[in-house]
Design a protein around this motif. Structure first.
Motif, PDB file in Angstrom:
ATOM      1  N   PRO A 146       0.810  -1.224   0.000  1.00 35.54           N
ATOM      2  CA  PRO A 146       0.000   0.000   0.000  1.00 35.54           C
ATOM      3  C   PRO A 146       0.850   1.284   0.000  1.00 35.54           C
ATOM      4  O   PRO A 146       0.520   2.246  -0.701  1.00 35.54           O
ATOM      5  CB  PRO A 146      -0.846  -0.120   1.270  1.00 35.54           C
ATOM      6  CG  PRO A 146      -0.999  -1.601   1.449  1.00 35.54           C
ATOM      7  CD  PRO A 146       0.349  -2.161   1.047  1.00 35.54           C
ATOM      8  N   SER A 147       1.954   1.318   0.759  1.00 27.03           N
ATOM      9  CA  SER A 147       2.780   2.540   0.752  1.00 27.03           C
ATOM     10  C   SER A 147       3.521   2.677  -0.575  1.00 27.03           C
ATOM     11  O   SER A 147       3.781   3.791  -1.031  1.00 27.03           O
ATOM     12  CB  SER A 147       3.743   2.579   1.936  1.00 27.03           C
ATOM     13  OG  SER A 147       4.641   1.503   1.900  1.00 27.03           O
ATOM     14  N   GLN A 170       1.771   6.980  -6.896  1.00 27.49           N
ATOM     15  CA  GLN A 170       0.884   8.085  -7.252  1.00 27.49           C
ATOM     16  C   GLN A 170       1.542   9.444  -7.003  1.00 27.49           C
ATOM     17  O   GLN A 170       1.318  10.391  -7.757  1.00 27.49           O
ATOM     18  CB  GLN A 170      -0.435   7.964  -6.497  1.00 27.49           C
ATOM     19  CG  GLN A 170      -1.263   6.791  -6.993  1.00 27.49           C
ATOM     20  CD  GLN A 170      -2.542   6.593  -6.213  1.00 27.49           C
ATOM     21  OE1 GLN A 170      -2.510   6.469  -4.988  1.00 27.49           O
ATOM     22  NE2 GLN A 170      -3.655   6.554  -6.915  1.00 27.49           N
ATOM     23  N   GLU A 171       2.365   9.544  -5.966  1.00 26.58           N
ATOM     24  CA  GLU A 171       3.084  10.795  -5.700  1.00 26.58           C
ATOM     25  C   GLU A 171       4.031  11.153  -6.847  1.00 26.58           C
ATOM     26  O   GLU A 171       4.353  12.328  -7.045  1.00 26.58           O
ATOM     27  CB  GLU A 171       3.883  10.700  -4.395  1.00 26.58           C
ATOM     28  CG  GLU A 171       3.018  10.712  -3.154  1.00 26.58           C
ATOM     29  CD  GLU A 171       3.780  10.327  -1.897  1.00 26.58           C
ATOM     30  OE1 GLU A 171       5.013  10.111  -1.959  1.00 26.58           O
ATOM     31  OE2 GLU A 171       3.131  10.221  -0.828  1.00 26.58           O
ATOM     32  N   GLU A 231       1.098   4.429  -2.800  1.00 26.46           N
ATOM     33  CA  GLU A 231       1.059   5.868  -2.475  1.00 26.46           C
ATOM     34  C   GLU A 231       2.228   6.585  -3.132  1.00 26.46           C
ATOM     35  O   GLU A 231       2.074   7.642  -3.742  1.00 26.46           O
ATOM     36  CB  GLU A 231       1.101   6.075  -0.957  1.00 26.46           C
ATOM     37  CG  GLU A 231      -0.180   5.744  -0.246  1.00 26.46           C
ATOM     38  CD  GLU A 231      -0.053   5.941   1.259  1.00 26.46           C
ATOM     39  OE1 GLU A 231       0.715   6.832   1.706  1.00 26.46           O
ATOM     40  OE2 GLU A 231      -0.722   5.186   2.001  1.00 26.46           O
ATOM     41  N   TRP A 232       3.436   6.025  -2.981  1.00 25.86           N
ATOM     42  CA  TRP A 232       4.628   6.609  -3.602  1.00 25.86           C
ATOM     43  C   TRP A 232       4.444   6.679  -5.112  1.00 25.86           C
ATOM     44  O   TRP A 232       4.787   7.692  -5.738  1.00 25.86           O
ATOM     45  CB  TRP A 232       5.869   5.791  -3.242  1.00 25.86           C
ATOM     46  CG  TRP A 232       7.089   6.206  -4.000  1.00 25.86           C
ATOM     47  CD1 TRP A 232       7.913   7.263  -3.695  1.00 25.86           C
ATOM     48  CD2 TRP A 232       7.637   5.605  -5.180  1.00 25.86           C
ATOM     49  NE1 TRP A 232       8.934   7.345  -4.625  1.00 25.86           N
ATOM     50  CE2 TRP A 232       8.781   6.342  -5.542  1.00 25.86           C
ATOM     51  CE3 TRP A 232       7.261   4.519  -5.961  1.00 25.86           C
ATOM     52  CZ2 TRP A 232       9.548   6.026  -6.660  1.00 25.86           C
ATOM     53  CZ3 TRP A 232       8.030   4.203  -7.073  1.00 25.86           C
ATOM     54  CH2 TRP A 232       9.159   4.950  -7.406  1.00 25.86           C
TER      55      TRP A 232
END
Length: 158
Positions: free
Chosen positions: A137-138, A144-145, A141-142
């Motif tokens: 999951p992280s 998408q960042e 997130e990265w």
């Protein structure tokens, strides 16, 4: 959608695009495939590598880096020869939309070595993207960042 469902759908769509007859004969979206888990280094590496390789836009490629060397039998004993990879190289190397990716996988108390820190600096100085993944999951997130999209899917009937 949970990450396991996302990865399964991406894998099935990849199979469908490459071998539609096999896909249909094997049960379509109801086909049994090995489940994904990010609780081990091997599992997380597999999740990330498949995610990048199965992106529906086709602009991604990723490969696991093997740095353990090769076992060889010498005089009846198994000896390990050194690997050809540069010391500290990330676990996954890849490219997405022209960007160089280096992803180091760390689970639990595992932390970067000095060689890995130097490699991270080398990659980022050259303009590549470097990420230390601890769970999927992280990683998303990265991803998408960085301005990259995570695919979204409508549910399908099995």
């Amino acid at each position: 959608m949970k990450y396991q469902e996302l990865l399964k759908r991406m894998k099935l769509d990849n199979i469908k695009s490459k071998a539609p007859g096999f896909f249909e004969q094997s049960g379509g979206y109801g086909m049994k495939v090995k489940s994904y888990s990010d609780t081990s280094a091997n599992g997380l590496t597999h999740c990330i590598e498949d995610f990048i390789n199965f992106l529906p836009d086709g602009f991604g490629e990723a490969t696991r880096t093997n740095s353990t060397g090769t076992p060889r039998e010498i005089n009846g004993q198994i000896r390990w020869s050194k690997s050809n990879t540069r010391k500290g190289q990330a676990d996954i190397r890849g490219t997405y939309m022209g960007r160089s990716l280096s992803i180091e996988v760390k689970i639990g108390a595992d932390k970067q070595s000095e060689a890995q820190i130097k490699e991270q600096e080398r990659i980022t100085r050259a303009g590549g993207l470097y990420y230390i993944a601890t769970d999927f999951p992280s990683f998303l997130e990265w991803w998408q960042e960085q301005g990259f999209e995570v695919p979204e899917f409508e549910p399908v009937a099995k």
